[in-house]
Write an enzyme that holds these catalytic residues in place. Structure first.
Site, mmCIF file in Angstrom:
data_model
loop_
_atom_site.group_PDB
_atom_site.id
_atom_site.type_symbol
_atom_site.label_atom_id
_atom_site.label_comp_id
_atom_site.label_asym_id
_atom_site.label_seq_id
_atom_site.Cartn_x
_atom_site.Cartn_y
_atom_site.Cartn_z
ATOM 1 N N TYR A 33 19.231 63.518 -15.805
ATOM 2 C CA TYR A 33 19.751 64.080 -17.049
ATOM 3 C C TYR A 33 18.620 64.643 -17.892
ATOM 4 C CZ TYR A 33 18.205 60.019 -19.867
ATOM 5 O OH TYR A 33 17.458 59.068 -20.519
ATOM 6 N N ARG A 52 11.272 69.988 -16.615
ATOM 7 C CA ARG A 52 11.368 68.606 -16.123
ATOM 8 C C ARG A 52 12.671 68.390 -15.349
ATOM 9 N NH1 ARG A 52 10.959 64.058 -20.481
ATOM 10 N NH2 ARG A 52 13.014 64.897 -20.939
ATOM 11 N N ARG A 100 31.746 56.404 -0.356
ATOM 12 C CA ARG A 100 30.691 55.473 -0.758
ATOM 13 C C ARG A 100 29.906 54.989 0.455
ATOM 14 N NH1 ARG A 100 29.282 50.141 -1.237
ATOM 15 N NH2 ARG A 100 27.849 49.748 -2.961
ATOM 16 N N LYS A 147 13.842 61.434 -14.439
ATOM 17 C CA LYS A 147 14.737 61.102 -15.562
ATOM 18 C C LYS A 147 16.128 60.808 -15.024
ATOM 19 C CE LYS A 147 15.620 62.587 -20.325
ATOM 20 N NZ LYS A 147 15.276 61.349 -21.007
ATOM 21 N N GLU A 179 6.111 52.262 -22.260
ATOM 22 C CA GLU A 179 6.780 53.131 -23.239
ATOM 23 C C GLU A 179 7.889 52.330 -23.913
ATOM 24 O OE1 GLU A 179 8.781 56.408 -21.179
ATOM 25 O OE2 GLU A 179 8.989 55.160 -19.408
HETATM 26 N N1 PDD Z 1 15.023 59.784 -23.842
HETATM 27 N N2 PDD Z 1 10.675 57.720 -22.220
HETATM 28 C C1 PDD Z 1 11.953 57.435 -21.900
HETATM 29 C C2 PDD Z 1 12.236 56.256 -21.049
HETATM 30 C C3 PDD Z 1 12.992 58.267 -22.375
HETATM 31 O O1 PDD Z 1 14.260 57.996 -22.041
HETATM 32 C C4 PDD Z 1 12.677 59.375 -23.203
HETATM 33 C C5 PDD Z 1 13.714 60.299 -23.752
HETATM 34 C C6 PDD Z 1 11.326 59.616 -23.509
HETATM 35 C C7 PDD Z 1 10.888 60.784 -24.349
HETATM 36 O O2 PDD Z 1 10.973 61.970 -23.613
HETATM 37 P P1 PDD Z 1 11.277 63.366 -24.325
HETATM 38 O O3 PDD Z 1 10.201 63.563 -25.323
HETATM 39 O O4 PDD Z 1 11.198 64.347 -23.214
HETATM 40 O O5 PDD Z 1 12.637 63.259 -24.953
HETATM 41 C C8 PDD Z 1 10.355 58.765 -22.994
HETATM 42 C C9 PDD Z 1 16.106 60.623 -24.283
HETATM 43 C C10 PDD Z 1 15.914 61.184 -25.648
HETATM 44 C C11 PDD Z 1 17.408 59.873 -24.108
HETATM 45 O O6 PDD Z 1 17.508 59.180 -23.118
HETATM 46 O O7 PDD Z 1 18.332 59.998 -24.925
#
Ligand code: PDD
Length: 288
Positions: A33, A52, A100, A147, A179
């Protein structure tokens, strides 16, 4: 809610958007996503999110279901249709629908979904008060640069921390900060150096993180990419998180203990101001 959402080629009412129970996104979290903010009718940091998205798809071997120009047009169209001047656009692509089986086939059509959420992005009250974080072990899988929608651990940890009065969690692995649950975490040393963990599979390669590093250096601030321990974070002068929806948000305490003065620090404030100004000048207008 009466939004228009995008599903596999159609812009339709959210109540009419249906996905198969055999979708691998649903059964295996086999999906990736992106989240792109919209502020003052502009897409924030869109080129980074698009790039990304491609990397996440390539990492899982899921084909890109729409052309790049169409993807941008869809972001603009869905924001316009739903009248989103401030909020976010969520995009998810799964491997698609299959019987599945742990063994998957590489030739199914991906499922692609876009929807909008109205959200206050500018004038976030946490920009004034800062966030209180709780440190917890990083129990996520090891491929965090992709992601994926495997967000259960992060969601459980954040919800638990919230029930104890914290705003979010800070993940720690082998004594080092990775993070926050959905944002990158940075510190400012007593010498005024911005420190952020170097890119690896241990963390998401945040698009806001990358923009902030560039802007910090352009503004003449020293910035280092290296890992740092949770103890270094506790004794930092300032800390802040970055993400698409929080931009630059100060962190004022860890496990109830103040970071620096316990107030929003000047470097964090400056980076937030620089980022907002830069993005409002550069963002792609959804009306364009
Ligand atoms: N999340 N680290 C994680 C685990 C994240 O899920 C996100 C962003 C970030 C920051 O990445 P970016 O600057 O590209 O948004 C770092 C989004 C906002 C979400 O899951 O809603």
């Amino acid at each position: 809610m009466n939004r228009t959402v995008y599903l596999n080629g159609d812009l339709i009412a959210e109540a009419d958007a249906k996905i198969s129970v055999f979708d691998r996104g649903f059964l295996f979290a086999d999906a990736i996503y992106e989240v792109t903010a919209v502020v003052e009718g502009k897409l924030i940091d869109y080129p980074g999110h698009k790039a990304r998205l491609r990397r996440s798809l390539d990492a899982l071997g899921i084909p890109m279901p729409v052309a790049e120009e169409e993807l941008l047009a869809l972001h603009k169209e869905i924001a316009r249709r739903n009248g989103i001047a401030e909020g976010l656009i969520y995009l998810q692509i799964s491997r698609g629908v299959q019987e599945r089986d742990f063994l998957f086939s590489r030739d199914t059509e991906p499922t692609i979904v876009l929807f909008t959420q109205s959200k206050r992005i500018l004038h976030n009250p946490k920009w004034k008060t800062g966030l209180a974080l709780q440190t917890v072990p990083d129990g996520r899988w090891s491929q965090r640069q992709i992601k994926t929608v495997q967000l259960l651990y992060s969601s459980l940890m954040k919800t638990d921390a919230h029930s104890k009065g914290y705003d979010d969690v800070l993940f720690v692995e082998d004594g080092y900060v990775t993070e926050a649950s959905s944002a990158n975490f940075h510190i400012v040393t007593s010498d005024g150096v911005v420190v952020t963990r170097e890119l690896s599979d241990a963390l998401l390669h945040g698009i806001t993180r990358s923009s902030i590093l560039d802007l910090a250096r352009q503004a003449g601030l020293a910035a280092e990419e290296r890992r740092f321990t949770v103890d270094e974070a506790r004794s930092a002068a300032e800390a802040f998180v970055t993400s698409a929806t929080s931009f630059v948000t100060p962190v004022v305490s860890l496990d109830g203990q103040k970071i620096g003065t316990g107030d929003v620090g000047p470097v964090s404030q400056r980076l937030l101001d620089i980022y907002v100004n830069n993005q409002l000048a550069q963002g792609l207008a959804v009306a364009g």
